[in-house]
Write a protein that holds these residues in place. Structure first.
Motif, short mmCIF file in Angstrom:
data_model
loop_
_atom_site.label_atom_id
_atom_site.label_comp_id
_atom_site.label_asym_id
_atom_site.label_seq_id
_atom_site.Cartn_x
_atom_site.Cartn_y
_atom_site.Cartn_z
N ARG A 229 5.04 49.25 7.41
CA ARG A 229 3.61 49.75 7.87
C ARG A 229 3.53 49.92 9.32
O ARG A 229 3.04 51.18 9.87
CB ARG A 229 2.49 48.57 7.49
N TRP A 233 3.65 53.67 11.11
CA TRP A 233 2.62 54.03 12.18
C TRP A 233 3.10 54.40 13.31
O TRP A 233 2.61 55.60 14.17
CB TRP A 233 1.53 52.99 12.29
N GLU A 238 0.29 57.58 11.14
CA GLU A 238 -0.35 57.69 9.79
C GLU A 238 -0.49 56.15 9.26
O GLU A 238 0.47 55.23 9.50
CB GLU A 238 0.42 58.44 8.78
N GLN A 239 -1.38 55.71 8.56
CA GLN A 239 -1.61 54.60 8.01
C GLN A 239 -0.96 54.43 6.55
O GLN A 239 -1.64 55.28 5.84
CB GLN A 239 -2.90 53.80 7.95
N LEU A 240 -0.36 53.48 6.12
CA LEU A 240 0.02 53.56 4.70
C LEU A 240 -0.82 52.73 4.01
O LEU A 240 -1.48 51.88 4.45
CB LEU A 240 1.67 52.73 4.67
N PRO A 241 -0.89 52.86 2.67
CA PRO A 241 -2.03 52.43 1.82
C PRO A 241 -1.57 50.83 1.71
O PRO A 241 -0.53 50.37 2.09
CB PRO A 241 -1.86 53.11 0.59
N GLU A 242 -2.70 50.14 1.45
CA GLU A 242 -2.52 48.63 1.18
C GLU A 242 -1.51 48.24 0.21
O GLU A 242 -1.09 49.31 -0.77
CB GLU A 242 -3.82 48.21 0.48
N THR A 243 -0.58 47.44 0.25
CA THR A 243 0.35 47.01 -0.48
C THR A 243 -0.43 46.27 -2.01
O THR A 243 -1.23 45.49 -1.79
CB THR A 243 1.20 45.69 0.07
N ALA A 244 0.16 47.15 -3.05
CA ALA A 244 -0.62 46.83 -4.30
C ALA A 244 0.03 45.42 -4.61
O ALA A 244 1.33 45.05 -4.40
CB ALA A 244 0.00 48.06 -5.25
N HIS A 316 -11.80 42.27 -1.13
CA HIS A 316 -11.07 41.82 -0.14
C HIS A 316 -11.53 40.73 1.05
O HIS A 316 -12.40 40.57 0.84
CB HIS A 316 -10.80 43.23 0.74
#
Ligand SMILES: Cc1cc2nc3c(=O)[nH]c(=O)nc-3n(C[C@H](O)[C@H](O)[C@H](O)COP(=O)(O)O)c2cc1C
Length: 330
Positions: A229, A233, A238-244, A316
């Protein structure tokens, strides 16, 4: 990290990009030259031609001790066994370690930090880099700068600074601004460490410390994609999505499958709980799964519980105060 990150964990956490190198759990040196098996146990990667994880990320071997001669002898031993980087631990806050004059206890006397680093750097004689990891001090921060300068003068190639004193343990906050004070006085690279759990923490640590490079500890266990992540960046803004959850569960399952080959199921379950415990503070579903599985001691039901649907997942940040539930189907 002692008791938390071994060769299997290093392998799993370096499968995706982000980490530049990793460090073993510390090898504790008292007064004797340790036999090769101790080094191989802490760093099985020594058996490979490149001392690296299977993805090719270098593994540095960490030594902890206070006797310069003994540390030098063991540094020599490690290099003979193939070590390609040696890190010195001046940060461990554990009472038993400090009582025996190891880890952060040396931060009470910068001269001793110097002697240890210099002895190991002499033993390495330029063949492999010697690096050091410090805290801001033992009881207070008065010697923070002197200890960092001592490590540099002794020959450390870089310095990782965990931005807390020994007496502060792991209690937030980490004082990242203190790392900037140290960085301004040193010419070797300084790497910020402590309480970097998210990309936002990275931004904050970086702006307060001025360090582009950080060392990740518990944050990598809480979010195995954290290094990726940060790297993403850095490259793209850019920001990666949250870790699923499914990604976290998959890594826990892979970890269990690997550990199971050499450890009893019960021990594997407690290791899984330890890792899930790191995840739960930052992830609502991990918190819910932890609550559901905390009394489970059998491996198969534990693994099934990581994947099975659960009825209610708090949202969250603060799982205890969650208001809503969501349906999970994996
Ligand atoms: C269980 C545990 C074991 C650790 N073992 C080591 C170790 O062997 N060597 C070391 O340099 N630091 C060790 N640390 C300290 C971490 O590397 C790191 O400096 C500290 O946890 C702060 O960073 P973090 O907030 O990113 O975790 C350990 C920390 C924990 C919680």
């Amino acid at each position: 990290m002692e008791g938390a990150i071994d060769a299997i964990t290093r392998d799993l956490l370096t499968m995706q990009e982000g980490l530049d190198w990793t460090v073993t759990e510390f090898v504790r040196v008292v007064d004797a030259r340790l036999p090769p098996r101790v080094f191989y146990k802490h760093c099985p990667e020594l058996r490979e031609s490149a001392v690296a994880t299977p993805s090719g990320i270098p593994v540095h071997l960490q030594l902890l001790g206070s006797d310069p001669q003994a540390l030098a002898a063991n540094a020599h031993q490690a290099i003979q066994l193939g070590a390609t980087g040696l890190d010195l631990n001046f940060g461990c806050p554990a009472k038993t370690v400090n009582r025996h004059d190891g880890g952060a206890s040396l931060l009470r006397d910068p001269e001793r930090v110097f002697r240890v680093v210099a002895a190991v750097a002499d033993a390495a004689d330029g063949t492999v880099p010697v690096t050091a990891k410090v805290r801001l001090g033992f009881a207070d921060r008065r010697l923070a700068l002197a200890c960092a300068q001592a490590a540099e003068a002794g020959g450390a190639r870089h310095l990782v600074v965990h931005a807390r004193t020994r007496n502060e343990g792991y209690r937030p906050p980490a004082h990242w601004e203190w790392i900037a004070r140290i960085r301004h006085q040193l010419s070797i690279p300084v790497i910020a460490n402590g309480d970097i759990w998210t990309l936002k923490d990275y931004w904050k640590a970086r702006s307060l410390s001025g360090c582009e490079d950080v060392m990740l500890g518990r944050g990598m266990l809480a979010d195995p994609d954290l290094a990726q992540r940060i790297r993403h960046w850095q490259r793209t803004g850019e920001q990666l999505p949250e870790t699923a959850w499914i990604r976290r569960a998959a890594i826990l399952e892979a970890y269990a499958n690997r550990q199971q080959a050499s450890l009893p199921d019960k021990v594997v379950v407690s290791l899984l709980k330890q890792w899930l415990n790191q995840m739960r503070a930052r992830d609502a579903e991990a918190a819910a799964r932890f609550a559901m599985l905390r009394r489970e001691t059998r491996l198969a039901p534990f693994l099934a519980g990581l994947m099975s649907p659960i009825p209610c997942v708090p949202q969250h940040d603060d799982p205890a105060q969650a208001l809503s539930c969501s349906e999970i189907s994996i």
